[in-house]
Motif scaffolding. Structure first.
Motif, short mmCIF file in Angstrom:
data_model
loop_
_atom_site.label_atom_id
_atom_site.label_comp_id
_atom_site.label_asym_id
_atom_site.label_seq_id
_atom_site.Cartn_x
_atom_site.Cartn_y
_atom_site.Cartn_z
N LEU A 139 50.94 43.65 36.75
CA LEU A 139 52.39 43.00 36.52
C LEU A 139 52.86 42.76 37.84
N ALA A 140 52.31 43.11 38.90
CA ALA A 140 52.64 42.49 40.30
C ALA A 140 52.07 41.38 40.71
N VAL A 141 51.05 41.23 40.11
CA VAL A 141 50.03 39.93 40.29
C VAL A 141 50.41 38.73 39.17
N VAL A 167 42.87 43.47 35.52
CA VAL A 167 43.12 42.43 36.29
C VAL A 167 42.02 42.07 37.11
N GLY A 168 41.74 40.64 37.41
CA GLY A 168 40.76 40.06 38.38
C GLY A 168 41.24 39.03 38.98
N GLY A 169 40.28 38.14 39.33
CA GLY A 169 40.63 36.83 40.05
C GLY A 169 41.23 35.84 39.49
N ASP A 170 41.37 35.96 38.32
CA ASP A 170 41.95 34.80 37.35
C ASP A 170 43.57 34.99 37.74
N PHE A 171 44.19 33.74 37.67
CA PHE A 171 45.76 33.98 37.96
C PHE A 171 46.46 32.75 37.25
N PHE A 172 47.61 32.83 36.96
CA PHE A 172 48.52 31.77 36.26
C PHE A 172 49.98 32.19 36.66
N ASP A 173 50.78 31.08 36.55
CA ASP A 173 52.21 31.26 36.44
C ASP A 173 52.87 29.81 36.25
N GLN A 189 36.87 32.95 43.38
CA GLN A 189 35.43 33.22 43.31
C GLN A 189 35.33 34.73 43.78
N GLY A 190 34.51 35.33 42.99
CA GLY A 190 34.12 36.87 43.17
C GLY A 190 35.11 37.68 42.35
N LYS A 191 34.79 39.09 42.44
CA LYS A 191 35.42 39.91 41.73
C LYS A 191 35.87 41.06 42.51
N GLY A 192 36.64 42.31 42.23
CA GLY A 192 37.22 43.19 43.00
C GLY A 192 38.53 42.97 43.39
N THR A 193 38.88 43.88 44.28
CA THR A 193 40.44 43.93 44.80
C THR A 193 40.37 42.95 46.00
N SER A 194 39.64 42.52 46.52
CA SER A 194 39.89 41.45 47.59
C SER A 194 40.08 39.90 46.61
N ALA A 195 39.44 39.83 45.57
CA ALA A 195 39.77 38.41 44.66
C ALA A 195 41.11 38.84 44.22
N VAL A 196 41.52 39.99 43.79
CA VAL A 196 42.93 40.01 43.36
C VAL A 196 44.01 39.85 44.43
N ASP A 197 43.83 40.20 45.45
CA ASP A 197 44.71 40.00 46.77
C ASP A 197 44.63 38.68 47.00
#
Length: 386
Positions: A139-141, A167-173, A189-197
């Motif tokens: 919800l934050a991302v 949630v992963g590295g995909d995003f939209f708004d 590109q990639g996965k994990g918390t760094s992709a979310v960041d």
């Protein structure tokens, strides 16, 4: 959305409802199976031949209760099991009585069942805490997008390949602005918390730049700058390699002009859908965000024809690369051509169901789907939201 904590099968509000409960209507009947098992063993032992003793099978009742019920229910079954075994031995004068070791087996199984149930509930609570944390991150991302905002109708969904991660590295708004609605969808590109960041960094930059900048090219420049600064910051923290993100940036004019503006950072082209046809918009004519230094310039802002009745469908590679067990890709355009309802909500549901059906619900990548259509009768609203 976060589900409220439920009541335990024992009636206590401090233990969340265990999943999946066996329900008939609104009643939790998970306790019925171990109860039937206990009664069945008692009846069988009562009618058994003298040389056949099956009373020790009664130990299975608390075992099944530990798997299906809460701690208090399991304790109840454990006590009833031990007492029933003792009473049966006193009432039935079998020629071959159960031995002390048999009785201890029943008592031990009952005690271990209680311990197992307590550990299971504890593990379940921990999983729920992790799920709540993952949902808060999501919800934050990826904040919820109103169905009608900024002069457009919207619908979206996110299917995480890792169900626990949410949630992963995909995003939209979708950002309402004085310059019309601005839309962004992409994939880090990639996965994990760094992709979310990285996704969170791009979304925060988009929400500010999209509102204040009238020129969509400037918004694109701000996104590229944010991606570079994020990579530099990550390198200072010791992260190896630079991340990049494919994305589609769209500007929908406040009034119906018959066109929209689009910037494509190496992403699959979105689709335009009407009742009569489906067609692709420009795709992958520029480097991804974080890699435009390789080309020396940002992707151009393209003005493309777009009728007011059309719905814009954007998606990540979880859709384009969805495969069935035979390795065949999802024929998305064919699916859309058969659509009866082309509203954003209907198209998102159609694509989501098609992806899950085609992949047999075995997602190998995160999947984001966003649909936008000009609102023919937009409600009165403020210029933006937080």
């Amino acid at each position: 959305m976060r589900r409220p904590p439920g009541r335990s099968p024992d009636g206590g509000s401090d233990i969340p409802e265990l999943e999946p409960p066996i329900r008939i209507g609104g009643w939790n009947v998970s306790w019925i199976f171990p109860a039937l098992l206990l009664v069945g063993v008692v009846v069988a032992d009562w009618n058994a031949y003298e040389h056949l003793r099956i009373v020790t099978w009664i130990a299975l009742a608390p075992v099944f209760a530990a798997v299906m019920c809460g701690v208090l229910t399991t304790i109840g079954f454990a006590v009833v099991t031990v007492v029933t075994a003792a009473v049966l031995e006193q009432v039935l004068h079998h020629r071959y009585p159960i031995t002390l070791s048999d009785f201890l087996l029943v008592a031990t199984a009952s005690a271990l069942s209680v311990g197992t149930s307590a550990l299971r509930v504890r593990a379940y609570r921990q999983v729920r805490r992790l799920e709540d944390a993952a949902q808060a991150t999501r919800l934050a991302v990826l904040r919820p997008i109103p169905p009608r905002v900024g002069g457009v109708e919207t619908a979206d969904t996110y299917l995480a390949a890792d169900r626990a991660a949410k949630v992963g590295g995909d995003f939209f708004d979708v950002q309402p602005t004085p310059h019309g609605a601005r839309v962004l969808l992409g994939d880090v590109q990639g996965k994990g918390t760094s992709a979310v960041d990285a996704a969170a960094a791009l979304l925060s930059a988009f929400r500010e730049a999209a509102y204040y900048e009238a020129d969509l090219a400037v918004v694109a420049e701000r996104l590229e700058s944010r991606m570079r600064r994020h990579n530099h910051y990550a390198s200072l923290l010791g992260e190896r390699g630079e991340r990049f993100a494919t994305a589609v940036l769209v500007g929908v004019p406040p009034q119906d002009t018959g066109w929209l503006e689009l910037v494509n950072f190496g992403h699959a082209g979105p689709l335009a859908v009407t009742d009569e046809r489906v067609w692709s918009l420009p795709e992958a004519d520029g480097a991804p965000l974080g890699m435009t230094e390789l080309t020396g310039e940002l992707p151009p802002v393209r003005r493309v024809d777009f009728p007011a009745s059309a719905t814009l469908l954007l998606f990540t590679d979880g859709v384009t690369e969805a495969r069935n067990p035979s390795g065949e890709f999802l024929p998305l355009v064919d699916e859309l051509r058969g659509a009866v309802d082309t509203s954003p909500a209907a198209l998102v549901t159609l694509v989501e169901e098609a992806v899950l059906r085609h992949s047999r619900r075995r997602l190998t990548d995160d999947t984001a789907i966003l649909a936008v259509r000009r609102d023919p009768d937009p409600p009165a609203e403020g210029a933006s939201y937080d």
